[in-house]
Design a protein around this motif. Structure first.
Motif, short mmCIF file in Angstrom:
data_model
loop_
_atom_site.label_atom_id
_atom_site.label_comp_id
_atom_site.label_asym_id
_atom_site.label_seq_id
_atom_site.Cartn_x
_atom_site.Cartn_y
_atom_site.Cartn_z
N ARG A 143 48.41 -58.67 -16.61
CA ARG A 143 47.16 -58.09 -17.31
C ARG A 143 47.15 -58.71 -18.74
NH1 ARG A 143 48.32 -51.57 -17.55
NH2 ARG A 143 49.94 -51.76 -19.19
N GLN A 144 46.05 -58.92 -19.18
CA GLN A 144 45.58 -59.32 -20.75
C GLN A 144 44.49 -58.36 -21.01
OE1 GLN A 144 45.01 -63.56 -21.21
NE2 GLN A 144 45.57 -63.28 -23.37
N ALA A 145 44.69 -57.64 -22.41
CA ALA A 145 44.03 -56.79 -22.96
C ALA A 145 43.19 -57.59 -23.95
CB ALA A 145 44.19 -55.51 -23.35
N ARG B 224 49.15 -61.94 -22.51
CA ARG B 224 49.08 -61.41 -21.42
C ARG B 224 50.66 -60.80 -20.86
NH1 ARG B 224 46.96 -65.74 -16.87
NH2 ARG B 224 45.42 -65.82 -18.28
N ALA C 120 42.09 -53.92 -18.98
CA ALA C 120 42.27 -55.36 -19.19
C ALA C 120 42.00 -56.17 -18.08
CB ALA C 120 43.82 -55.53 -19.20
N GLN D 211 38.43 -57.91 -13.85
CA GLN D 211 38.23 -56.71 -14.92
C GLN D 211 38.52 -55.32 -14.29
OE1 GLN D 211 37.72 -57.38 -18.45
NE2 GLN D 211 38.27 -55.20 -18.54
#
Length: 115
Positions: free
Chosen positions: A38-40, A45, A91, A110
């Motif tokens: 995941r990447q906020a 990531r 994220a 998302q």
């Protein structure tokens, strides 16, 4: 080549649950481990969970006890059951598949957790 298609993201209140799915197509026999990252916004990531073809799992400390990764090899699909969701889980979640000397990524889905 392997193609990964994710589904299941969305908006959920804190404390709620979501299930993500990722289905692989193409040269699926070459896939070993599959997993979720995941990447906020504004962050790198990061690993969420991984599962080997044999079912061995690995989780980030931040999701242990709340998320469960599973895999159905006959359907070339990996799942991420997310529970007790927190706003900090918000994220874009990416599916990842590891082949022989190559890594494949999905387009991302998302997940937004409201407080």
């Amino acid at each position: 080549q392997v193609q990964l298609v994710e589904s299941g993201g969305g908006l959920v209140q804190a404390g709620g649950s979501l299930r993500l799915s990722c289905t692989a197509s193409g040269s699926t026999d070459s896939i070993n481990a599959m997993g979720w990252y995941r990447q906020a916004p504004g962050k790198q990531r990061e690993l969420v969970a991984l599962i080997s073809r044999g079912g061995s799992t690995n989780y980030a400390d931040s999701v242990k006890g709340r998320f469960t990764i599973s895999r159905l090899n006959v359907k070339n699909t990996v799942y991420l059951q997310m529970g007790s969701l927190k706003p900090e889980d918000t994220a874009v979640y990416y599916c990842r598949a590891e082949g022989v000397g190559v890594t494949y990524w999905g387009q991302g889905t998302q997940v937004t957790v409201s407080s």
